[in-house]
Write a protein that holds these residues in place. Structure first.
Motif, mmCIF file in Angstrom:
data_model
loop_
_atom_site.group_PDB
_atom_site.id
_atom_site.type_symbol
_atom_site.label_atom_id
_atom_site.label_comp_id
_atom_site.label_asym_id
_atom_site.label_seq_id
_atom_site.Cartn_x
_atom_site.Cartn_y
_atom_site.Cartn_z
ATOM 1 N N LEU A 33 -15.209 -0.315 3.107
ATOM 2 C CA LEU A 33 -13.368 0.174 3.081
ATOM 3 C C LEU A 33 -12.385 -1.363 3.267
ATOM 4 N N ASN A 34 -13.163 -2.052 3.158
ATOM 5 C CA ASN A 34 -12.115 -3.732 3.056
ATOM 6 C C ASN A 34 -11.486 -4.415 1.781
ATOM 7 N N ALA A 35 -10.784 -4.938 1.292
ATOM 8 C CA ALA A 35 -10.021 -5.446 0.402
ATOM 9 C C ALA A 35 -9.892 -7.069 0.921
ATOM 10 N N GLY A 36 -9.908 -7.309 -0.461
ATOM 11 C CA GLY A 36 -9.621 -8.886 -0.409
ATOM 12 C C GLY A 36 -8.203 -8.884 -1.619
ATOM 13 N N LEU A 37 -7.998 -10.465 -1.526
ATOM 14 C CA LEU A 37 -6.496 -11.164 -2.132
ATOM 15 C C LEU A 37 -6.949 -10.794 -3.443
ATOM 16 N N GLY A 38 -6.489 -9.856 -4.016
ATOM 17 C CA GLY A 38 -6.172 -9.860 -5.936
ATOM 18 C C GLY A 38 -6.726 -8.119 -5.712
ATOM 19 N N ASP A 39 -7.717 -7.649 -5.241
ATOM 20 C CA ASP A 39 -7.912 -6.133 -5.045
ATOM 21 C C ASP A 39 -7.300 -5.461 -5.358
ATOM 22 N N VAL A 40 -7.461 -3.889 -6.132
ATOM 23 C CA VAL A 40 -6.712 -3.005 -6.269
ATOM 24 C C VAL A 40 -6.898 -2.212 -5.438
ATOM 25 N N ILE A 41 -6.231 -1.263 -4.658
ATOM 26 C CA ILE A 41 -5.635 -0.745 -4.003
ATOM 27 C C ILE A 41 -4.924 0.607 -3.717
ATOM 28 N N THR A 42 -5.162 1.937 -3.082
ATOM 29 C CA THR A 42 -4.604 2.955 -3.079
ATOM 30 C C THR A 42 -3.304 3.138 -1.095
ATOM 31 N N ALA A 43 -2.481 3.128 -1.470
ATOM 32 C CA ALA A 43 -1.764 3.346 -0.403
ATOM 33 C C ALA A 43 -1.095 4.682 -0.447
ATOM 34 N N SER A 44 -0.205 4.361 0.908
ATOM 35 C CA SER A 44 0.935 5.664 1.108
ATOM 36 C C SER A 44 1.869 4.853 2.201
ATOM 37 N N VAL A 45 3.392 5.219 0.921
ATOM 38 C CA VAL A 45 4.329 4.141 0.999
ATOM 39 C C VAL A 45 4.759 4.737 2.866
ATOM 40 N N LYS A 46 4.761 4.437 3.750
ATOM 41 C CA LYS A 46 5.206 4.745 4.827
ATOM 42 C C LYS A 46 6.836 4.201 4.920
ATOM 43 N N GLU A 47 7.401 3.279 4.466
ATOM 44 C CA GLU A 47 8.969 3.083 4.479
ATOM 45 C C GLU A 47 9.120 2.613 3.542
ATOM 46 N N ALA A 48 10.544 3.305 2.858
ATOM 47 C CA ALA A 48 11.263 3.188 1.752
ATOM 48 C C ALA A 48 12.873 2.918 1.890
ATOM 49 N N ALA A 49 13.399 2.418 1.340
ATOM 50 C CA ALA A 49 14.528 2.318 0.920
ATOM 51 C C ALA A 49 15.660 3.530 0.288
ATOM 52 N N PRO A 50 16.412 4.060 1.131
ATOM 53 C CA PRO A 50 16.545 5.834 0.759
ATOM 54 C C PRO A 50 17.483 6.289 -0.890
ATOM 55 N N THR A 51 17.698 5.018 -1.611
ATOM 56 C CA THR A 51 18.383 5.470 -2.724
ATOM 57 C C THR A 51 17.326 5.543 -4.167
ATOM 58 N N VAL A 52 15.971 5.118 -3.978
ATOM 59 C CA VAL A 52 14.739 4.766 -4.763
ATOM 60 C C VAL A 52 14.236 5.871 -4.689
ATOM 61 N N ARG A 53 13.061 5.859 -6.492
ATOM 62 C CA ARG A 53 12.436 6.644 -6.796
ATOM 63 C C ARG A 53 10.897 7.104 -5.754
ATOM 64 N N CYS A 54 10.448 5.146 -5.132
ATOM 65 C CA CYS A 54 9.336 5.685 -4.740
ATOM 66 C C CYS A 54 10.052 6.024 -3.056
ATOM 67 N N ARG A 55 9.607 7.283 -3.020
ATOM 68 C CA ARG A 55 9.708 8.088 -1.445
ATOM 69 C C ARG A 55 8.677 7.042 -0.699
ATOM 70 N N ARG A 56 9.234 8.093 0.523
ATOM 71 C CA ARG A 56 8.163 7.806 1.932
ATOM 72 C C ARG A 56 7.127 9.509 1.773
ATOM 73 N N ALA A 57 5.566 8.289 2.399
ATOM 74 C CA ALA A 57 4.717 9.325 2.233
ATOM 75 C C ALA A 57 3.952 9.652 0.574
ATOM 76 N N LYS A 58 4.246 8.710 -0.178
ATOM 77 C CA LYS A 58 4.099 8.817 -1.527
ATOM 78 C C LYS A 58 2.391 8.312 -2.206
ATOM 79 N N VAL A 59 1.880 8.142 -2.157
ATOM 80 C CA VAL A 59 0.795 7.649 -2.453
ATOM 81 C C VAL A 59 0.978 6.955 -4.198
ATOM 82 N N VAL A 60 0.169 5.689 -3.660
ATOM 83 C CA VAL A 60 0.052 4.532 -5.138
ATOM 84 C C VAL A 60 -0.946 3.691 -5.214
ATOM 85 N N LYS A 61 -0.907 3.005 -5.745
ATOM 86 C CA LYS A 61 -1.496 1.782 -6.651
ATOM 87 C C LYS A 61 -1.253 0.520 -6.138
ATOM 88 N N ALA A 62 -1.795 -0.423 -5.587
ATOM 89 C CA ALA A 62 -0.740 -1.492 -4.901
ATOM 90 C C ALA A 62 -1.881 -2.506 -5.262
#
Length: 112
Positions: free
Chosen positions: A32-61
């Protein structure tokens, strides 16, 4: 390891997302842990209003900054003030056009 499940991360690029919440790291043996350089899945909790990456979208980072110190191969330690990540697509390329950190140098051991 530095970042645990449900940790909040800042976004260090101009993809439009501002805050992420980590779901799980990718890879079978990382737990359940990740460090520097690890790829994770994450949920967007806050986003700018006029972009493609919307809130609550699941992304890789990729994690590029951690509060927990990380030892480099030359013996030096690197530590940051906050946890941060850069959004990537399925092929491993960054989504944003400008990254606010030298993340490829810090993540070189993870093949980025």
């Amino acid at each position: 390891m530095a970042v645990m499940m449900r940790s909040m991360l800042e976004v260090a690029d101009n993809s439009g997302a501002r805050k992420l919440q980590m779901i799980l790291p990718l890879g079978g043996s990382t737990g359940l842990n990740a460090g520097l350089g690890d790829v994770i899945t994450a949920s967007v909790k806050e986003a700018a209003p006029t972009v493609r990456c919307r809130r609550a979208k699941v992304v890789k980072a990729v994690i590029v900054r951690t509060r927990k110190e990380h030892r480099r191969r030359d013996g030096t330690y690197i530590r940051f003030d906050q946890n941060a990540a850069v959004l990537i697509n399925d092929t491993g390329e960054p989504v944003g056009t400008a990254c606010l950190v030298r993340w490829r140098a810090n993540c070189a051991r993870k093949s980025f």
